[in-house]
Design an enzyme around this catalytic site. Sequence first.
Site, PDB file in Angstrom:
ATOM      1  N   SER A 146      -9.919  -0.323  -1.025  1.00 44.82           N
ATOM      2  CA  SER A 146      -9.794  -0.914  -2.357  1.00 44.82           C
ATOM      3  C   SER A 146      -9.293  -2.338  -2.189  1.00 44.82           C
ATOM      4  O   SER A 146      -8.743  -2.690  -1.136  1.00 44.82           O
ATOM      5  CB  SER A 146      -8.793  -0.107  -3.207  1.00 44.82           C
ATOM      6  N   TYR A 159      -0.568   4.022  -4.834  1.00 41.45           N
ATOM      7  CA  TYR A 159      -1.995   3.946  -4.521  1.00 41.45           C
ATOM      8  C   TYR A 159      -2.303   2.816  -3.537  1.00 41.45           C
ATOM      9  O   TYR A 159      -3.054   3.003  -2.573  1.00 41.45           O
ATOM     10  CB  TYR A 159      -2.786   3.748  -5.814  1.00 41.45           C
TER      11      TYR A 159
END
Length: 257
Positions: A146, A159
Amino acid sequence: MSTARSRMAGKACLVTGAASGIGRATVEALVREGGAVVAMDWNEPRLINLKEELGNQGLKISIVSGDVSRVSDVKRAILTATEPAGRLDVLVANAGIIPLSGISESTPEEWEKVMAIDGKGMFLCCKYAIEEMRKSGGGAIVCTSSVSGVAGQRNQAVYGPAKFVASGLTKHLAVECAGEGIRVNAVAPGTIMTERVQELRDSPGGDDYIASMVSAHPIGRLGEPREVAAAIAFLASDEASFITGVVLPVDGGYLAQ
């Protein structure tokens, strides 16, 4: 050079986190390009729905319901993908969960859950896939990282670090396995209009959050799962035969700022 319609022909593929979002789009991309695809996810009803939808289009996949944080489930999925041709050619290690919270709101339990799936799960999938790929002389792994696994962001206290695991694992395994014909790359998506992001519209402040994400991407919109899937399919194909250790942004210019 192979064509988009045939570049995965004959390749045995495993996609985790396959029932929705980027994983689902990747399954569709690989099977349309000729791959023999096994789709793994913990959500069995969604997996069955995916299999039926593709079947109605004349496309065949196999499905495995399981948890990537469990060794036995990962081994079972890899065995399912390996059995037909006696090898595993492609792993897309995509499974992950996406909590959005700052350090004050995050809990130790949340940290453990995310690291079990996004961190340990990716490690296990790569580990046992590499064991199979070594037997047949090579393969390609694509991990889903990501932009949060490349640069810092607010409200990513759990995350984001998990996605740094994905980015780091990609680079270290790429170096470790390069001499064995195994390529390891990753994609680093920006904000993608997955089911998870769409659900935010029903949350307090969700529309404002999405609007802020749109403005954060220079291209002026959020990405689509199929756009990330296209990058994954390229990295998994022989067209990327001299590419390994790359964390490829698919982010509408987010990291270029």
